[in-house]
Design a protein around this motif. Structure first.
Motif, short mmCIF file in Angstrom:
data_model
loop_
_atom_site.label_atom_id
_atom_site.label_comp_id
_atom_site.label_asym_id
_atom_site.label_seq_id
_atom_site.Cartn_x
_atom_site.Cartn_y
_atom_site.Cartn_z
N GLY A 1 0.79 -1.22 0.00
CA GLY A 1 0.00 0.00 0.00
C GLY A 1 0.82 1.27 0.00
N ALA A 2 2.13 1.18 -0.15
CA ALA A 2 2.98 2.37 -0.13
C ALA A 2 2.51 3.36 -1.19
N GLY A 3 2.28 4.58 -0.77
CA GLY A 3 1.87 5.62 -1.70
C GLY A 3 0.39 5.68 -1.98
N LEU A 4 -0.36 4.67 -1.55
CA LEU A 4 -1.81 4.63 -1.81
C LEU A 4 -2.54 5.32 -0.67
N HIS A 5 -3.39 6.27 -0.99
CA HIS A 5 -4.23 6.96 -0.02
C HIS A 5 -5.67 6.87 -0.52
N VAL A 6 -6.56 6.35 0.29
CA VAL A 6 -7.98 6.27 -0.06
C VAL A 6 -8.68 7.38 0.71
N TYR A 7 -9.29 8.31 0.00
CA TYR A 7 -9.95 9.47 0.61
C TYR A 7 -11.42 9.14 0.87
N VAL A 8 -11.83 9.38 2.13
CA VAL A 8 -13.19 9.08 2.56
C VAL A 8 -13.78 10.35 3.16
N LYS A 9 -14.83 10.87 2.54
CA LYS A 9 -15.46 12.11 3.00
C LYS A 9 -16.37 11.81 4.19
N VAL A 10 -16.27 12.66 5.21
CA VAL A 10 -17.15 12.57 6.38
C VAL A 10 -17.80 13.94 6.58
N ASP A 11 -18.91 13.98 7.32
CA ASP A 11 -19.61 15.25 7.55
C ASP A 11 -18.83 16.18 8.48
N ASN A 12 -18.28 15.61 9.56
CA ASN A 12 -17.55 16.42 10.53
C ASN A 12 -16.28 15.67 10.91
N VAL A 13 -15.14 16.12 10.42
CA VAL A 13 -13.89 15.40 10.60
C VAL A 13 -13.44 15.40 12.06
N GLU A 14 -13.74 16.46 12.80
CA GLU A 14 -13.37 16.51 14.22
C GLU A 14 -14.14 15.44 15.00
N ASP A 15 -15.45 15.37 14.79
CA ASP A 15 -16.27 14.36 15.47
C ASP A 15 -15.84 12.95 15.06
N PHE A 16 -15.56 12.76 13.79
CA PHE A 16 -15.15 11.44 13.32
C PHE A 16 -13.82 11.04 13.95
N HIS A 17 -12.89 11.98 14.02
CA HIS A 17 -11.60 11.72 14.65
C HIS A 17 -11.80 11.29 16.11
N ARG A 18 -12.62 12.04 16.84
CA ARG A 18 -12.89 11.69 18.24
C ARG A 18 -13.49 10.29 18.35
#
Length: 126
Positions: free
Chosen positions: A70-87
């Motif tokens: 997976g080196a160099g591979l980034h899968v982007y996933v959209k979320v509504d609120n990145v702060e809440d999702f991180h928590r």
């Protein structure tokens, strides 16, 4: 020549059950399952996880076991609120590589690696 869309990707994994649990925990919808693979969805996009020890094709087996998967591979996933999702991922015991931050695109994002090291970038549009 014209490309219409990207539908999904396939990832070879060491521990199918552990990695499947991870994808379910971050909100991917479990789909088709077979003994050596499981497919997850976000809307129409799929991620198929294949147990690398069950690959019968010798060339694919060799490729799946290379270091730096997976080196160099980034899968982007959209979320509504990145702060809440991180928590929520931290509360679930997962370890993102850092706090959400603004990138040159203007989006706020953070990276979370799956059990095999594939990078998922969760982001909130500016």
């Amino acid at each position: 020549m014209k490309v219409n869309s990207i539908s999904g990707l396939t990832c070879y994994v060491n521990d199918l059950a552990k990695t499947a649990e991870f994808y379910e925990a971050v909100g991917f919808r479990r789909g088709k399952e077979e003994p050596a693979q499981v497919t997850f969805y976000v809307n129409w996009f799929f991620v198929t996880l294949i147990a690398q020890d069950q690959i019968s094709d010798p060339e694919l087996r060799k490729e799946a076991q290379l270091p730096g998967k997976g080196a160099g591979l980034h899968v982007y996933v959209k979320v509504d609120n990145v702060e809440d999702f991180h928590r929520s991922v931290v509360a679930a015991g997962m370890k993102p590589t850092g706090e959400p931050e603004v990138k040159p695109s203007g989006n706020r994002e953070f990276v979370l690696r799956d059990p095999d090291g594939y990078r998922l970038v969760f982001f909130q549009k500016k």
